[in-house]
Design a protein around this motif. Sequence first.
Motif, PDB file in Angstrom:
ATOM      1  N   ALA A   1      -4.820  16.139  -9.253  1.00  0.00           N
ATOM      2  CA  ALA A   1      -4.531  16.689  -7.675  1.00  0.00           C
ATOM      3  C   ALA A   1      -4.740  17.725  -7.793  1.00  0.00           C
ATOM      4  N   SER A   2      -4.255  18.680  -8.513  1.00  0.00           N
ATOM      5  CA  SER A   2      -4.326  20.091  -8.587  1.00  0.00           C
ATOM      6  C   SER A   2      -6.382  20.599  -8.367  1.00  0.00           C
ATOM      7  N   TRP A   3      -6.783  19.979  -9.307  1.00  0.00           N
ATOM      8  CA  TRP A   3      -8.442  19.791  -9.270  1.00  0.00           C
ATOM      9  C   TRP A   3      -9.366  19.757  -8.462  1.00  0.00           C
ATOM     10  N   VAL A   4      -8.936  18.357  -7.699  1.00  0.00           N
ATOM     11  CA  VAL A   4      -9.030  17.999  -6.138  1.00  0.00           C
ATOM     12  C   VAL A   4      -9.483  18.836  -4.868  1.00  0.00           C
ATOM     13  N   TYR A   5      -7.851  19.352  -4.902  1.00  0.00           N
ATOM     14  CA  TYR A   5      -6.831  20.595  -4.161  1.00  0.00           C
ATOM     15  C   TYR A   5      -7.707  21.832  -4.145  1.00  0.00           C
ATOM     16  N   ASP A   6      -7.859  22.076  -4.877  1.00  0.00           N
ATOM     17  CA  ASP A   6      -7.706  23.427  -5.653  1.00  0.00           C
ATOM     18  C   ASP A   6      -9.682  23.810  -5.803  1.00  0.00           C
ATOM     19  N   ASP A   7      -9.524  23.395  -7.313  1.00  0.00           N
ATOM     20  CA  ASP A   7     -11.112  23.286  -7.019  1.00  0.00           C
ATOM     21  C   ASP A   7     -11.976  22.748  -6.695  1.00  0.00           C
ATOM     22  N   CYS A   8     -12.407  21.792  -6.023  1.00  0.00           N
ATOM     23  CA  CYS A   8     -12.789  20.684  -5.355  1.00  0.00           C
ATOM     24  C   CYS A   8     -12.871  21.549  -2.562  1.00  0.00           C
ATOM     25  N   LEU A   9     -11.940  21.086  -2.996  1.00  0.00           N
ATOM     26  CA  LEU A   9     -11.798  21.355  -1.496  1.00  0.00           C
ATOM     27  C   LEU A   9     -11.424  23.357  -1.015  1.00  0.00           C
ATOM     28  N   CYS A  10     -10.049  23.845  -2.232  1.00  0.00           N
ATOM     29  CA  CYS A  10     -10.004  24.823  -1.460  1.00  0.00           C
ATOM     30  C   CYS A  10     -11.042  25.876  -1.942  1.00  0.00           C
ATOM     31  N   SER A  11     -11.727  26.046  -2.868  1.00  0.00           N
ATOM     32  CA  SER A  11     -12.851  27.106  -3.297  1.00  0.00           C
ATOM     33  C   SER A  11     -14.343  26.647  -2.397  1.00  0.00           C
TER      34      SER A  11
ATOM     35  N   LEU B   1       0.846  -1.179  -0.782  1.00  0.00           N
ATOM     36  CA  LEU B   1      -0.230   0.210   0.346  1.00  0.00           C
ATOM     37  C   LEU B   1       1.346   0.984  -0.072  1.00  0.00           C
ATOM     38  N   TYR B   2       1.838   1.668   0.732  1.00  0.00           N
ATOM     39  CA  TYR B   2       2.896   2.146   0.330  1.00  0.00           C
ATOM     40  C   TYR B   2       2.990   2.691  -0.559  1.00  0.00           C
ATOM     41  N   VAL B   3       4.171   1.608  -1.312  1.00  0.00           N
ATOM     42  CA  VAL B   3       4.418   1.874  -2.897  1.00  0.00           C
ATOM     43  C   VAL B   3       3.196   1.903  -4.112  1.00  0.00           C
ATOM     44  N   PHE B   4       1.800   1.804  -3.017  1.00  0.00           N
ATOM     45  CA  PHE B   4       1.188   2.163  -4.546  1.00  0.00           C
ATOM     46  C   PHE B   4      -0.266   3.605  -4.459  1.00  0.00           C
ATOM     47  N   SER B   5       0.620   4.209  -3.103  1.00  0.00           N
ATOM     48  CA  SER B   5       0.500   5.343  -2.662  1.00  0.00           C
ATOM     49  C   SER B   5       1.691   6.251  -3.255  1.00  0.00           C
ATOM     50  N   SER B   6       2.485   5.931  -3.763  1.00  0.00           N
ATOM     51  CA  SER B   6       4.090   6.565  -4.355  1.00  0.00           C
ATOM     52  C   SER B   6       3.191   6.161  -5.667  1.00  0.00           C
ATOM     53  N   ILE B   7       2.626   5.617  -5.808  1.00  0.00           N
ATOM     54  CA  ILE B   7       2.110   5.848  -7.716  1.00  0.00           C
ATOM     55  C   ILE B   7       1.419   6.508  -7.452  1.00  0.00           C
ATOM     56  N   LEU B   8       0.209   6.848  -6.721  1.00  0.00           N
ATOM     57  CA  LEU B   8      -0.817   7.400  -7.324  1.00  0.00           C
ATOM     58  C   LEU B   8      -0.687   8.852  -6.833  1.00  0.00           C
ATOM     59  N   ALA B   9       0.837   9.301  -6.003  1.00  0.00           N
ATOM     60  CA  ALA B   9       0.596  10.609  -5.922  1.00  0.00           C
ATOM     61  C   ALA B   9       1.590  10.731  -7.328  1.00  0.00           C
ATOM     62  N   VAL B  10       2.651  10.267  -7.865  1.00  0.00           N
ATOM     63  CA  VAL B  10       3.159  10.541  -9.534  1.00  0.00           C
ATOM     64  C   VAL B  10       1.358  10.840 -10.535  1.00  0.00           C
ATOM     65  N   ALA B  11       0.515   9.328 -10.642  1.00  0.00           N
ATOM     66  CA  ALA B  11      -0.881   9.452 -11.402  1.00  0.00           C
ATOM     67  C   ALA B  11      -1.335  10.343 -11.550  1.00  0.00           C
ATOM     68  N   SER B  12      -1.575  11.098 -10.491  1.00  0.00           N
ATOM     69  CA  SER B  12      -2.661  12.208  -9.924  1.00  0.00           C
ATOM     70  C   SER B  12      -1.912  13.171  -9.839  1.00  0.00           C
ATOM     71  N   GLY B  13      -0.690  13.752 -10.505  1.00  0.00           N
ATOM     72  CA  GLY B  13       0.081  15.035 -10.403  1.00  0.00           C
ATOM     73  C   GLY B  13       0.079  14.785 -12.232  1.00  0.00           C
ATOM     74  N   ALA B  14       0.420  13.691 -12.351  1.00  0.00           N
ATOM     75  CA  ALA B  14       0.945  12.935 -14.054  1.00  0.00           C
ATOM     76  C   ALA B  14      -0.779  13.594 -14.895  1.00  0.00           C
ATOM     77  N   ILE B  15      -1.909  12.713 -14.470  1.00  0.00           N
ATOM     78  CA  ILE B  15      -2.688  12.579 -15.418  1.00  0.00           C
ATOM     79  C   ILE B  15      -3.195  14.620 -15.243  1.00  0.00           C
ATOM     80  N   SER B  16      -3.441  15.590 -16.559  1.00  0.00           N
ATOM     81  CA  SER B  16      -3.807  16.339 -16.563  1.00  0.00           C
ATOM     82  C   SER B  16      -4.543  16.994 -17.636  1.00  0.00           C
ATOM     83  N   TRP B  17      -4.835  18.151 -17.923  1.00  0.00           N
ATOM     84  CA  TRP B  17      -6.053  18.035 -18.961  1.00  0.00           C
ATOM     85  C   TRP B  17      -5.938  19.604 -19.932  1.00  0.00           C
ATOM     86  N   THR B  18      -6.499  20.101 -20.215  1.00  0.00           N
ATOM     87  CA  THR B  18      -6.460  21.943 -21.365  1.00  0.00           C
ATOM     88  C   THR B  18      -7.777  22.495 -20.125  1.00  0.00           C
ATOM     89  N   THR B  19      -7.693  23.697 -20.028  1.00  0.00           N
ATOM     90  CA  THR B  19      -8.582  23.597 -18.558  1.00  0.00           C
ATOM     91  C   THR B  19      -9.062  25.117 -19.997  1.00  0.00           C
TER      92      THR B  19
END
Length: 379
Positions: free
Chosen positions: A333-343, A306-324
């Motif tokens: 990751a930024s969508w979850v944090y900035d748009d969903c939580l910080c808002s 699960l520690y290894v999975f968490s490391s892969i998930l951290a990389v994947a959540s930063g690598a998966i991106s799209w054009t706004t």
Amino acid sequence: MASNNRLLALDILRGITIAGMILVNNPGSWGTIYAPLRHAQWNGLTPTDLVFPFFMFIMGISTCLSLRKYRDRRAAAVWKILRRSVIIFAIGWGLAWLGGLFWGRHESLWETFTGVRTLGVLQRLAISYLGGALIGLVAHRRALGWIIALFLGIYAVILITGRGWEMSTQNIIARVDMAVLGPEHMYTDWTPDGPIKFDPEGLLGILPSIAHVLIGFWAGLKIIENRDNQRRMTTLFILGALLTFSGLLLDYGMPINKKIWSPTFVLTTCGLASTLLALLIWAIDVKGWKRWCRGFEAFGVNPLALYVFSSILAVASGAISWTTSTGSRQSLASWVYDDCLCSWLGAGELASLIYALLFVGVCWLVGLPLYLKRIYIKI
């Protein structure tokens, strides 16, 4: 619980530790973190500084328990230890390469290999396990205390004579790493004066880390000797008190410091881990208060997976991106944090903590079906 059954408390402590490691490694923003969830800048100790050494202490206990079946098959035990160490080290290096591949600024794929940090958390675990397990396998149990003291004593002399408590590139730890590994393969730490090459999982720190595992190994021997959980609890409480007070008293001349893995850091964190394990044995295995801790068991039975999975998930959540719609790139990751939580919560410590808790929750959802189906991924 029958006294000779598997200690549920050990699985729970391992699960709490892995969940804590994932939590502190994945905040919503590194700039907004509650103080207890930060590492000490240099000397000192925070709750965050406990998770890694706690796991190393537990690893020592688990190693002792697992090697019992190899009493008359030392060759098989050595092969198992070597193979497991190589696998864990390779996974750690691979995760570092994966992070550099997606987050690094390299002009070619070859540069992602040549610029990978050599050491890290899993690499330190692998080497410490290798040294601690081999010594625990061949050394007489009465010699373990002397070996631990020798390792910590030699390391203390190295630190005292090599400017070991100085946060600079003149520190003996940084000098050895730069000479052997090269600055391009080292961790970049941040000081009030700017970034420097200083690896908290460097080469010299392997010496006290092996001693760390051996203290856990010695605790494992005491668990095996004492089949009654009341006696196990008492023994671990005494060990915890002795180690903790020794570390705190010696802190006046030899500061507790995680980044250099100082001898006092080893003593204090092993002492606290032993004390917490004793408390958990009392609550879970003696009193039978188990309902509250079941959530941690999924982490405890598949910790490294699960520690290894968490490391892969951290990389994947930063690598998966799209054009706004504005033409900029946004990651998952930024969508979850900035748009969903910080808002909703504002850009502060609370939003950063909630993101980290959600991250832990995703990892738990992956580990839960494995736990329920009794699938144990051994690394």
